[in-house]
Design a protein around this motif. Structure first.
Motif, PDB file in Angstrom:
ATOM      1  N   PHE A 117      62.065  60.080   5.594  1.00 60.43           N
ATOM      2  CA  PHE A 117      60.862  61.074   6.117  1.00 60.43           C
ATOM      3  C   PHE A 117      59.656  60.376   5.284  1.00 60.43           C
ATOM      4  CE2 PHE A 117      57.570  64.008   6.510  1.00 60.43           C
ATOM      5  CZ  PHE A 117      57.656  64.179   7.830  1.00 60.43           C
ATOM      6  N   PRO A 118      58.551  60.098   6.013  1.00 59.79           N
ATOM      7  CA  PRO A 118      58.321  59.885   7.251  1.00 59.79           C
ATOM      8  C   PRO A 118      59.017  58.632   7.921  1.00 59.79           C
ATOM      9  CG  PRO A 118      56.288  59.366   5.855  1.00 59.79           C
ATOM     10  CD  PRO A 118      57.497  59.826   5.019  1.00 59.79           C
ATOM     11  N   ARG A 119      59.219  58.801   9.123  1.00 61.38           N
ATOM     12  CA  ARG A 119      59.623  57.555   9.858  1.00 61.38           C
ATOM     13  C   ARG A 119      58.735  57.004  11.047  1.00 61.38           C
ATOM     14  NH1 ARG A 119      65.179  58.602   8.840  1.00 61.38           N
ATOM     15  NH2 ARG A 119      66.695  57.119   9.886  1.00 61.38           N
ATOM     16  N   THR A 120      57.527  57.796  11.267  1.00 61.72           N
ATOM     17  CA  THR A 120      56.596  57.351  12.194  1.00 61.72           C
ATOM     18  C   THR A 120      55.240  57.400  11.420  1.00 61.72           C
ATOM     19  OG1 THR A 120      56.553  59.608  13.192  1.00 61.72           O
ATOM     20  CG2 THR A 120      58.087  58.355  14.249  1.00 61.72           C
ATOM     21  N   LEU A 121      54.139  57.029  12.166  1.00 68.40           N
ATOM     22  CA  LEU A 121      52.801  57.204  11.684  1.00 68.40           C
ATOM     23  C   LEU A 121      52.479  58.622  11.859  1.00 68.40           C
ATOM     24  CD1 LEU A 121      50.977  54.007  12.771  1.00 68.40           C
ATOM     25  CD2 LEU A 121      51.361  54.628  10.512  1.00 68.40           C
ATOM     26  N   GLY A 122      52.889  59.213  13.120  1.00 67.58           N
ATOM     27  CA  GLY A 122      52.552  60.607  13.344  1.00 67.58           C
ATOM     28  C   GLY A 122      53.063  61.612  11.951  1.00 67.58           C
ATOM     29  N   GLN A 123      54.448  61.279  11.656  1.00 70.32           N
ATOM     30  CA  GLN A 123      54.883  62.076  10.415  1.00 70.32           C
ATOM     31  C   GLN A 123      54.107  61.822   9.195  1.00 70.32           C
ATOM     32  OE1 GLN A 123      59.093  60.992  10.313  1.00 70.32           O
ATOM     33  NE2 GLN A 123      59.519  61.869  12.381  1.00 70.32           N
ATOM     34  N   ALA A 124      53.818  60.528   8.903  1.00 71.62           N
ATOM     35  CA  ALA A 124      53.153  60.121   7.642  1.00 71.62           C
ATOM     36  C   ALA A 124      51.801  60.702   7.789  1.00 71.62           C
ATOM     37  CB  ALA A 124      52.808  58.578   7.735  1.00 71.62           C
ATOM     38  N   ARG A 125      51.034  60.904   8.900  1.00 65.41           N
ATOM     39  CA  ARG A 125      49.544  61.417   8.743  1.00 65.41           C
ATOM     40  C   ARG A 125      49.632  62.856   8.615  1.00 65.41           C
ATOM     41  NH1 ARG A 125      48.206  57.522  13.509  1.00 65.41           N
ATOM     42  NH2 ARG A 125      47.617  55.895  12.253  1.00 65.41           N
ATOM     43  N   TRP A 126      50.831  63.352   9.343  1.00 63.21           N
ATOM     44  CA  TRP A 126      51.261  64.908   8.942  1.00 63.21           C
ATOM     45  C   TRP A 126      51.150  65.347   7.528  1.00 63.21           C
ATOM     46  CZ3 TRP A 126      55.301  67.437   7.108  1.00 63.21           C
ATOM     47  CH2 TRP A 126      55.462  68.776   7.174  1.00 63.21           C
TER      48      TRP A 126
END
Ligand code: AMP
Length: 239
Positions: free
Chosen positions: A106-115
Motif C-alpha cells: 500500500f499504496p497500490r494506486t494513485l488514488g491510495q497514494a493521494r489519500w
C-alpha cells in the motif's frame, strides 16, 4: 531466496538512530516486500502493515470486507480504494504506529497514494513518508511467486526452486504442512502483473517525483537487501 528464519540481521551500526517514521515498500508482486518488511520489523520494532495480509484476515474471518475482497483477490485484481483506505485508516489508529510503520503493498494506486499523502499532511507531527522500491526482473518474479510455499504456523516462506524445505511440503521449523496462496498461480500472477503495470507503476513514479525515494536491487540475499533499505532510509531521513 533463503527463509526468514535463517536470514542474518543487518549490523548494529546499520540501525536507524531516530524514529523510522512511515516507510513505504513498493514493488511488483514477489519482489520480497513482505520478507523485507519482516526484517525491518525485527530491526526497528515498528509494525508491518500488509494490506494483502489484512485483506486475507478479513476473508478468513468472513467479514463484509472479506466477502467483497475474496473474489477480487482470487482474480488478481485490486480491491477498491475506498475499502482499502478505510481498512488502513483503522490500522493506523493503533498506538503501535506512533514511532513509524512499514506499509507493505500500500499504496497500490494513485488514488491510495493521494489519500495517504493528504492524511499525513493533516498530521503535522508525523514524519514524511520515505518510499523504497524493490526491483526484480519478470522471470525471477514468476519463479518466486509460483514456487512460493508458506508455513501457516511460523509464517516461514520457502520456495520450491531456490529455497525448498528439507522435507518436501513441510516446514523445517515446526513440521506443519506448507500452503500455497490461491493467487500464487501463473495465470493469476500475470493478472497481478497487469494490475501492477497499469495501476501501481505510476505510484512508484509519484514518489520518485516527490523525493525521499530510493530504489534497491531485490535480486540479492535477504540480509544484503535489508541493509540496503536501512542505509537508504537513514540517508533519506537526513535529507
Ligand atoms: P499481496 O499480499 O500484497 O500480494 O496482495 C494480495 C492481493 O490483495 C492483491 O492481488 C490484491 O487483490 C489485494 N490487495 C492487497 N493490497 C491492496 C491494495 N493496496 N489495494 C488494492 N488491493 C490490494
Amino acid at each position: 531466496m533463503s527463509s526468514i528464519a535463517t536470514s542474518i540481521k543487518p549490523g548494529r551500526d546499520a540501525e536507524i538512530k531516530t524514529a523510522p517514521g512511515p516507510i513505504l515498500l513498493l514493488g511488483a508482486p514477489g519482489v520480497g516486500k513482505g520478507t523485507q518488511a519482516k526484517e525491518l520489523v525485527k530491526l526497528w520494532d515498528i509494525p508491518q502493515i500488509s494490506t494483502g495480509d489484512l485483506l486475507r484476515a478479513n476473508v478468513t474471518q468472513g467479514t463484509p470486507l472479506g466477502k467483497v475482497a475474496n473474489e477480487i483477490m482470487a482474480r488478481g485484481e485490486l480491491v477498491p480504494d475506498s475499502l482499502v483506505n478505510e481498512m488502513v485508516a483503522l490500522r493506523l489508529r493503533e498506538p503501535d504506529t506512533v514511532r513509524g510503520y512499514i506499509l507493505d503493498g500500500f499504496p497500490r494506486t494513485l488514488g491510495q497514494a493521494r489519500w495517504l499523502d493528504a492524511r499525513l499532511a493533516a498530521q503535522p507531527e508525523s514524519l514524511p513518508v520515505v518510499a523504497v522500491s524493490i526491483q526484480v526482473n519478470y522471470n525471477q518474479l514468476l519463479r518466486r511467486i509460483t514456487g512460493r510455499r508458506i508455513c501457516p504456523v511460523s509464517e516461514t516462506i520457502y520456495n520450491v526452486y531456490v529455497n525448498p524445505p528439507r522435507l518436501e511440503g513441510f516446514c523445517d521449523l515446526d513440521g506443519a504442512a506448507l500452503i500455497q496462496r490461491a493467487d500464487d498461480t501463473e495465470e493469476v500472477f500475470k493478472e497481478r502483473m497487469r494490475a501492477y503495470e497499469a495501476l501501481t507503476a505510476p505510484v512508484v513514479e509519484h514518489y520518485r517525483t516527490l523525493g525521499r525515494f530510493a530504489e534497491v536491487d531485490g535480486d540479492r540475499p535477504i540480509a544484503v537487501i535489508a541493509s540496503g533499505i536501512v542505509a537508504a532510509v537513514e540517508q533519506l531521513r537526513k535529507g
